[in-house]
Design a protein around this motif. Structure first.
Motif, short mmCIF file in Angstrom:
data_model
loop_
_atom_site.label_atom_id
_atom_site.label_comp_id
_atom_site.label_asym_id
_atom_site.label_seq_id
_atom_site.Cartn_x
_atom_site.Cartn_y
_atom_site.Cartn_z
N THR A 795 0.85 -1.19 0.00
CA THR A 795 0.00 0.00 0.00
C THR A 795 0.89 1.23 0.00
O THR A 795 1.73 1.41 0.88
CB THR A 795 -0.92 0.01 1.22
OG1 THR A 795 -1.72 -1.18 1.22
CG2 THR A 795 -1.84 1.22 1.19
N ALA A 797 1.41 5.60 -1.06
CA ALA A 797 0.86 6.89 -0.62
C ALA A 797 -0.57 7.03 -1.08
O ALA A 797 -0.91 6.64 -2.20
CB ALA A 797 1.72 8.03 -1.17
N GLY A 798 -1.43 7.57 -0.22
CA GLY A 798 -2.83 7.75 -0.56
C GLY A 798 -3.65 6.47 -0.45
O GLY A 798 -4.80 6.44 -0.86
N GLY A 799 -3.04 5.42 0.09
CA GLY A 799 -3.77 4.17 0.28
C GLY A 799 -3.94 3.33 -0.96
O GLY A 799 -4.65 2.32 -0.95
N GLN A 800 -3.27 3.72 -2.06
CA GLN A 800 -3.37 2.96 -3.30
C GLN A 800 -2.34 1.84 -3.34
O GLN A 800 -1.21 2.00 -2.87
CB GLN A 800 -3.17 3.89 -4.51
CG GLN A 800 -4.19 5.01 -4.61
CD GLN A 800 -5.60 4.49 -4.80
OE1 GLN A 800 -5.84 3.61 -5.62
NE2 GLN A 800 -6.53 5.03 -4.03
N GLU A 802 0.50 -0.47 -4.75
CA GLU A 802 1.63 -0.28 -5.65
C GLU A 802 2.14 -1.66 -6.10
O GLU A 802 2.30 -2.56 -5.27
CB GLU A 802 2.78 0.42 -4.95
CG GLU A 802 2.61 1.89 -4.70
CD GLU A 802 3.89 2.45 -4.10
OE1 GLU A 802 4.47 3.36 -4.72
OE2 GLU A 802 4.31 1.97 -3.02
#
Length: 896
Positions: A795, A797-800, A802
């Motif tokens: 996970t 940055a921003g909870g997305q 990767e």
């Protein structure tokens, strides 16, 4: 089996004809004549013990006399001779045979059937057999006519595979008259060895084939067929005519869904999910193949119609709407362009009627205006002949625009001799030309269906992708029923299992007597419904076993007594297990639906959806899908029914909660994938309205499963293998290493964008700035039965999520060797992530029994070459020295 040695079937350099003859009317004589007439450039070896020569050509008395092993043998002799001949051919080194002989189900000399003896003889030599009981094989491009068909095939780029010998002979004649050519034309016969799956795998990789056409009567190996069909359909239009559209196995069953096992609806579902297109006649088959292989792919489903007559335009519109299509809504700028080019009395909408006196220039201006807009996805040009402008002149004027069009354009030239030249000009230019508006619209609708099926092909849902059910509770209930020696699951336990899977169910109590029913009703609150429980009654309403809206205890006791009296009168001897008491569900605006599972004899578990209630069999409105499902597939299943229009809302009724309904379908597919014991399930009725869904009644049928059996093993499409996910520790953080899935598309595009040009060059062997949608789909939407891609993800940055790296292997259809590749995000290289991913990939390959792992790297990709050597790969220069070949037998690798 596999595609091993199929190259000797389709591209042999020598052919032996065993049983060649000159006896008029014999199979051997016909095959021999066809082989000579076809223009085959390789060696032809006639074999017949009674002759030494045919027309000056040497005939060999036996296989032992042949100067060398034939690459292909065609066997025309009686069935009892076939096993021995196959054994001799295998020992000689022949690797493919076409067995035309029928009667292979007869008894062999040492027991078993001749068919099995033939297969046993072939197996040690990996000799592939087409047939038996087939017409043969034609490959026109090399002059191979190894068949007893009455006419030859023209060369072309369509591959045709038929299970029917009679259809083969008739269709060849039909196609020749229409100048339709083939890359190969295959009569499958009994398909004892080479089957549809093998041929689809081979033809999908054949550079001489643009589209694959199938005539299917029955299938045996569902998962193999589905994997091969999905693989073929990703790269080439793959079309199917399925014979036997009438209900094949409708029968009295435990449940409504059970009666659909073996039905044509299941084949429809399989074709859709495989990304193929089903058509219903040979004419439609070739029309669709021409459309899909020659023209641009359809980007959407909006059709603009350009016509010089109102009547033909209306006919086309009627056909379009009746077939579920949609007219284009022309944008204001398109209307402005058309108005500037057309008379003031043009139709000012779609269909675009340019008036009957239209000269070529008006056609051209209108066509340019429509092509300039983005408000249509395809165009249909209709011309009715007039004395004002010649049809051929119009065609010649329009052909440059038609050839350069950025979307599919179909033409319809109404009439006979007066439009024949215009029709020919279009056909010669590769522009589809039809005789009637309805035929043209049908061709467009075929493209629409194909596009929708291709979208379904890209779906790869998890078997557990809709939240976490209480599997243990459901398993305990299933085990408890089977432990009692029962297979029928009555409504109360069935509802409890559904509740464990998160499906809303009405409050239900099981009681043995009317007194217990009264106490349960007091707890639940009146009004209630009372329903019979009997192991001998399939449908309670058939014996008056359901009473609704019971208002008080007195009415409840009277209802229980009446149910017992009706049962005794209508089903004497039927056992009574008591009653269920349910709180009445007050949802007057709800739609009654049925959701269920049936076990198809070929494709395994299938999910049914449709309009429910007591009239479900009298007025069937049902569709079927192969599990597992996700919301996209569930929505498609709903949309294929008439009841979908009621669910969308009408008059003062708001739309039903579609998301909740989709979730039920996903969870039912999940239950089928989790439960190898499940044979049938009905939820009927399932109420659906704006407030959600509610199951009022359910029943199931179970069967004991083999020890260690998994529900997913029965599915025709392998679900997302969530069990392969691993959490690993890397540089002080936890990463999830798991199989890739379609939802990873955005993260994978970002991963690719983070690669340096050098790393892209190492991976792709060339320059590539970004992945096209097709390439992205190819990387993220995979068939887990044949391919695996493990990604390392975290996970960001921003909870997305990767994607940090990926290791991929693609196995051949034989599961013998696989091609692998490993890519790590450029800023993370040299930190052990590639080794971690490759280790996981090797672990997977060993578990799958893969014998050989191969890869390719550029000579200057030092990191990859070093990692490969570290893990036990042999590294050697390729044939052209511009690349390095990596080879490993997974069981011999250095990893532990």
């Amino acid at each position: 089996m596999s595609i091993r040695n199929l190259q000797f079937l389709f591209a042999p350099k020598s052919v032996a004809i065993v049983g060649a003859s000159q006896r008029p009317g014999s199979v051997g004589a016909t095959v021999y004549r066809n082989m000579l007439a076809g223009g085959f450039k390789g060696d032809i070896y006639p074999v017949n013990p009674k002759h030494s020569a045919f027309d000056g050509r040497r005939v060999f008395h036996s296989l032992a006399q042949l100067p060398r092993a034939p690459e292909l043998a065609v066997i025309c002799t009686p069935a009892p001779t076939v096993p021995g001949l196959i054994a001799q051919l295998g020992e000689l080194g022949c690797r493919a045979a076409v067995v035309l002989s029928a009667g292979m189900d007869g008894a062999a000399r040492h027991g078993g059937t001749l068919r099995q003896a033939m297969l046993n003889a072939a197996q040690p030599h990996l000799l592939r057999i087409l047939g038996p009981n087939c017409v043969g094989l034609l490959v026109p491009g090399i002059g191979l006519n190894a068949s007893f068909a009455p006419v030859n095939a023209l060369p072309g780029r369509l591959a045709f595979v038929s299970q029917s010998g009679a259809l083969v002979t008739g269709l060849l004649d039909w196609a020749a008259a229409r100048k339709i050519g083939f890359s190969s034309f295959v009569s499958l016969g009994d398909g004892s060895d080479v089957d549809f799956g093998d041929l689809l795998d081979y033809l999908a990789a054949d550079p001489g084939t643009d589209a694959i056409l199938l005539y299917v009567e029955s299938l045996r190996h569902a998962r193999k067929f589905m994997s091969a069909a999905r693989g073929a359909a990703r790269g080439k239009p793959t079309l199917i005519v399925k014979a036997g559209r009438a209900a094949e196995a409708a029968h009295a069953a435990f449940s409504h869904t059970g009666a659909l096992a073996g039905s044509d609806l299941v084949y429809d579902a399989a074709v859709r999910r495989a990304g193929m297109l089903r058509v219903y006649s040979t004419g439609e088959l070739f029309d669709a193949a021409e459309m899909l292989s020659r023209r641009q792919p359809l980007r959407g489903e909006r059709l603009a119609i350009l016509t010089n007559g109102g009547g033909p335009g209306v006919m086309a519109t009627d056909a379009l709407i009746a077939g579920g299509g949609a007219l284009a809504a022309l944008a204001p700028e398109t209307l402005t362009r058309l108005s500037a080019a057309l008379p003031s009395n043009w139709s000012h909408g779609d269909p675009v009627d340019i008036i009957g006196d239209a000269p070529p220039e008006r056609y051209e201006a209108a066509l340019r205006a429509l092509l300039a807009g983005k408000d249509s996805d395809a165009l249909l040009l209709i011309h009715a002949p007039t004395a004002i402008a010649g049809s051929a002149a119009i065609a010649r004027t329009l052909l440059p625009l038609l050839r350069a069009a950025d979307r599919p354009v179909l033409t319809c030239w109404l009439g006979g001799a007066s439009v024949a030249e215009a029709r020919r000009l279009c056909q010669d230019a590769g522009v589809p030309a039809f005789d009637t508006p309805e035929a043209a619209v049908q061709a467009f609708l075929q493209q629409v269906r194909y596009r929708r099926n291709q979208n379904l092909l890209m779906q790869a849902p998890s078997a557990g992708g809709s939240g976490a059910p209480d599997r243990e509770a459901a398993r305990a209930l299933v085990r408890a029923v089977l432990a009692r020696g029962e297979t029928a699951v009555a409504a109360p336990e069935a509802m409890a299992i559904l509740a464990a899977y998160g499906i809303p169910v009405v409050g239900t109590a099981t009681v043995a007597t009317a007194g217990e029913a009264a106490r349960a009703a007091a707890r639940l609150g009146y009004p209630v419904a009372l329903k019979l429980l009997s192991p001998d009654v399939t449908h309670k309403s058939d014996v008056g076993g359901v009473v609704l809206d019971i208002a008080d205890e007195r009415a409840l006791r009277e209802a229980a007594e009446a149910i017992g009296e009706r049962l005794a009168r209508l089903r004497p001897g039927a056992r009574t297990a008591g009653f269920t008491v349910q709180a009445m569900a007050r949802r007057p605006r709800a739609v009654e639906l049925i959701v269920g599972v049936s076990t198809d004899p070929v494709f395994g578990p299938v999910v049914l959806f449709g309009q429910g209630g007591v009239a479900v069999e009298a007025a069937p409105d049902q569709a079927i899908a192969l599990p597992p499902l996700n919301r996209v597939l569930a929505a498609d299943l709903i949309d294929r029914t008439r009841v979908a229009r009621l669910l969308a809302g009408y008059r003062d009724r708001p739309p039903a909660d579609r998301a909740a309904l989709c979730d039920v379908l996903v969870r039912i597919g999940q239950f089928a994938a989790d439960t190898p014991e499940l044979m049938e399930l009905d939820i009927n009725p399932l109420l659906a309205d704006a407030g959600g869904v509610l199951a009022l009644d359910a029943r199931m049928r179970l069967a004991p499963a083999a020890p260690g059996a998994r529900g997913a093993d029965r599915l025709a499409i392998l679900p997302y293998p969530e069990q392969l996910a691993r959490t690993v520790h890397w540089e002080g953080q936890d990463l999830l290493v798991r199989p890739i899935r379609p939802e990873d598309g955005a993260a994978h595009q970002a991963f690719f964008a983070a690669l340096t040009p050098e790393d892209v060059h190492f991976r792709m062997f060339g320059a590539l700035r970004e992945l096209t949608p097709a390439q992205l789909a190819r990387f993220t939407q995979i068939d887990y039965a044949r391919e695996m891609a493990f990604i390392a993800t975290r996970t960001g940055a921003g909870g997305q999520a990767e994607t940090l790296g990926v290791a991929r292997v693609v196995a051949d259809p034989d599961n013998i060797r696989g091609e692998f590749a490993v890519t790590v995000r450029s800023d993370l290289k040299g930190r052990g992530l590639g080794r971690l991913l490759l280790a996981r990939l090797l672990e997977y390959c060993r578990a799958e029994g893969l014998c050989e792992l191969r890869g390719t790297a550029l000579p200057d990709n030092a990191r990859m070459l070093a990692l490969a050597r570290e893990l036990g790969f042999s590294v050697a220069a390729g044939d052209d020295a511009a690349e390095m070949r990596l080879l490993l037998h997974p069981d011999a690798g250095a990893l532990v």
